[in-house]
Structures are given as structure tokens and as C-alpha cells.
Design an enzyme around this catalytic site. Structure first.
Site, PDB file in Angstrom:
ATOM      1  N   GLU A  91       0.849  -1.335   0.094  1.00  0.00           N
ATOM      2  CA  GLU A  91      -0.003  -0.123   0.018  1.00  0.00           C
ATOM      3  C   GLU A  91       1.012   1.258   0.053  1.00  0.00           C
ATOM      4  OE1 GLU A  91      -3.367  -2.135   2.843  1.00  0.00           O
ATOM      5  OE2 GLU A  91      -2.696   0.013   3.221  1.00  0.00           O
ATOM      6  N   CYS A 325      -2.828   0.381   8.565  1.00  0.00           N
ATOM      7  CA  CYS A 325      -1.701  -0.027   7.768  1.00  0.00           C
ATOM      8  C   CYS A 325      -1.758  -1.463   7.407  1.00  0.00           C
ATOM      9  CB  CYS A 325      -0.308   0.148   8.504  1.00  0.00           C
ATOM     10  SG  CYS A 325       1.076  -1.050   7.945  1.00  0.00           S
TER      11      CYS A 325
END
Ligand code: SF4
Length: 352
Positions: A91, A325
Site C-alpha cells: 500500500e 496499515c
């Protein structure tokens, strides 16, 4: 591909150092490699062998990473699920005010108990090329003036590649050195190597608590450095480079948000060249940790501020879209697993 390999590949097609610099800068801006400048077209600058060889190199760079999906959030951030050449996913997050958070590993070995990425363990390291590619991709969408190494992974566990990327971005990526931020749980190698780098980034240290034993529980495979020692190392680095340390404190209700913790945090950080980022935990359904109430978060901020600790409350960017996250990647991996299972099931049915 590492940055060095890119430079060798360019030299192999006849590029001289000045050509390599221009091509690398164009890539990092998110432009075509032969973009040229306002004053000089590439055909007037690059030798023929370079112009002929560039499409193949551009293809290799494009193969490093691609944006698999985009997830805009109400706070102005844009979370990107980035697929690497081998199908692994990481990501990147475009943050409000021209920031970009990038990943340095697929998965992570530290295993922080409040982090989705930590659950998968370490799957593999990212190369410096894959990290720089996240910047190049993001700049195709928005300007990027600050890069933080705070996405998936512990940068200290992939330090050669991370430092190579930082040096590249500070030299050819048009990013001020203090706008490059390396985030770590606190690895002695970081404090040894960072001061020797040509580009010395700012440092974010994951503190999370002032208590040794709680820190060992929350960050089970982080190096055993006592919080007070970590702050002393951080302070030394901050004074050397001239920009403050950002301490990270993921706030978990009933775990590290007590009055005793706040007293100890104030004692530890008062007068330090530092900023404390309090990040209220982003709970998902069925979670073992909870986010403290808005009143408690505000009270903590005020309490620390009043005691001389510069404190900011930061939400994990893009909370409304699986903001923690690793949550996007986890969901995408789940979907891939599900569709694989479905494919297998339908093949099995077909064979019956
Ligand atoms: S919080 Fe950072 S260091 Fe901890 S497991 Fe997650 S990615 Fe790794």
C-alpha cells in the site's frame, strides 16, 4: 530492480552520467523517460543509442509496480493498492498536503500486535526500484513533496534498499532532506548508519509506551531498547541533523492511555527536540484493541501539551476506507484467496 541496476542498464545503452540523471529525474516525476525539458527536446539531447534503448528500459520500470486500485477518503487522502511485478501487493497513501507514505516490505517481521501488516510476517523485501516506483506512480496522480517510509514494513529490516531510495529521492527526486521521513521501531543499525548518509532523513520512532515490558508485548520482535535509551538516541540524531524526532504513539484504550503513562511520557519527552504523534487506534470489527473516546484523546493531547510536549493527534490516513496499515492489502489478498478457492471449487465440480 535496484536503482544501481537501472543506472547500469542506462549506461549499457550509451547514456552518460548527465543523461542518466535526466532520465532518472523524469521517471521520479512520473513523466515519460524521454520527456525532455522546456528548453531542450530529448532528440536534441540523447544520443541515438539511448533513444532506441529507452522503450525497453521504460517497460522494465513499468513492470516494477502498477496501481491495482485507488481508494479516496473523506480526509483528502488517497490510498493506493500497488501490485508489484510478481503479483505481491503493498500500500501507498497519498496524504493531504502533498505527502506520500510508501511501503518498504511486503509484510513485516516485527509483528506489532495492533498492526494488520504484522500479522502476515515478512513475505519479502522491496527493492529500491520498487520503492522509488511508488513515488513515480503517485506523482502521476498528484504532486509529492514529502515521502514518509511508514507504510508496510520495518525500514530498518531493509536498510540498504531504503537508504538507496532515500539518497535517490534527496538527490534526483526533488524532495528536501527533512521531508524524507524514515520510521522505525528503533534499530541500532539506523542510528549507526543514518548520520553517515549523504542524504540524512528525518526520523520517526515508534514509542507507543514508556514501559519496557509493555513495549515488548506490543512490539514482540522489535530490538530490545528501553524507551528511555531510544529517546536518548533519537535526541542525539535530532540535534545532529537539526530537525525534530517524531515519536509515534498508537493509542489503545485501557492499554497505553493511562494517567501514569501520560505522566511518564511527559517526563521522558519534556524539553526534547521532538514532536509526539498520538495516533488513536483504528478499530475494526471484533478487534482485541479499542480506540479511546474522543474526550480521552483530547484530554491526553491537552495534558501533554501543557507539560511542554508538542503533541499532535493524527488519524491513520483514510480511516473510512480500511485505513490501518495493511488492511487494504489484507482485504485484497482475502479476495484473491476467495476467488482462487471459488475457481478451484468450480474446476472440481466440472471434473465430477
Ligand atoms: S506497525 Fe510497522 S513495524 Fe509494526 S508490524 Fe506493522 S509495519 Fe511492522
Amino acid at each position: 530492480m535496484r536503482i544501481q541496476e537501472l543506472h547500469h542498464a542506462l549506461a549499457d545503452i550509451g547514456a552518460r552520467p548527465c543523461h542518466i540523471g535526466r532520465i532518472t529525474r523524469a521517471w521520479l516525476k512520473g513523466q515519460a523517460l524521454d520527456a525532455g525539458t522546456r528548453h531542450q527536446k530529448s532528440e536534441d539531447y540523447f544520443p541515438l543509442s539511448v533513444r532506441r534503448g529507452l522503450p525497453a528500459i521504460a517497460g522494465r520500470l513499468e513492470g516494477l509496480a502498477r496501481i491495482r486500485s485507488r481508494h479516496p477518503a473523506a480526509d483528502g487522502s488517497l490510498r493506493l493498492l500497488v501490485e508489484l511485478g510478481d503479483g505481491q501487493m503493498v500500500e501507498s497513501v497519498l496524504l493531504p498536503r502533498d505527502g506520500l507514505c510508501i511501503s518498504s516490505q511486503v509484510g513485516c517481521a516485527v509483528g506489532c500486535t495492533f498492526c494488520m501488516t504484522g500479522k502476515s510476517g515478512l513475505l519479502r523485501q522491496l527493492t529500491s526500484g520498487e520503492m522509488a516506483a511508488q513515488v513515480a506512480l503517485a506523482r502521476q496522480l498528484r504532486p509529492v513533496k514529502k515521502v514518509v517510509f511508514m507504510g508496510m514494513g520495518e525500514p530498518a529490516h531493509n536498510l540498504d534498499n531504503v537508504l538507496e531510495t532515500i539518497n535517490l529521492l534527496g538527490r534526483d527526486g526533488n524532495i528536501g532532506h527533512k521531508n524524507l521521513v524514515l520510521s522505525t521501531v528503533g534499530d541500532p543499525r539506523v542510528f549507526e548508519r543514518l548520520p553517515q548518509q549523504p542524504v540524512r532523513p528525518a526520523l520517526a520512532l515508534s514509542l507507543h509506551t514508556t514501559r519496557d515490558e509493555l513495549r515488548a508485548q506490543l512490539l514482540p520482535r522489535a530490538p530490545r531498547i528501553a524507551p528511555a535509551e531510544l529517546v536518548a538516541l533519537g535526541e542525539d540524531y535530532a540535534r545532529r541533523v537539526g530537525y525534530p524526532i517524531q515519536y509515534q504513539w498508537t493509542l489503545l484504550a485501557g492499554v497505553n492511555d493511562s494517567q501514569e503513562e501520560m505522566d511518564a511520557a511527559a517526563y521522558l519527552l519534556k524539553g526534547k527536540f521532538a514532536l509526539l504523534n498520538v495516533i488513536p487506534y483504528n478499530s475494526v470489527e471484533g478487534d482485541r484493541y479499542q480506540r479511546p473516546s474522543p474526550e480521552r484523546i483530547e484530554a491526553i493531547k491537552r495534558y501533554l501539551h501543557d507539560r511542554g510536549v508538542l503533541t499532535k493527534v493524527r488519524d491513520s490516513a483514510g480511516q473510512d476506507i480500511d485505513g490501518g496499515c495493511g488492511q487494504l492489502r489484507a482485504r485484497a489478498a482475502e479476495q484473491i484467496d476467495l476467488s482462487r478457492l471459488r475457481r478451484r471449487a468450480s474446476t472440481a465440480q466440472g471434473q465430477e
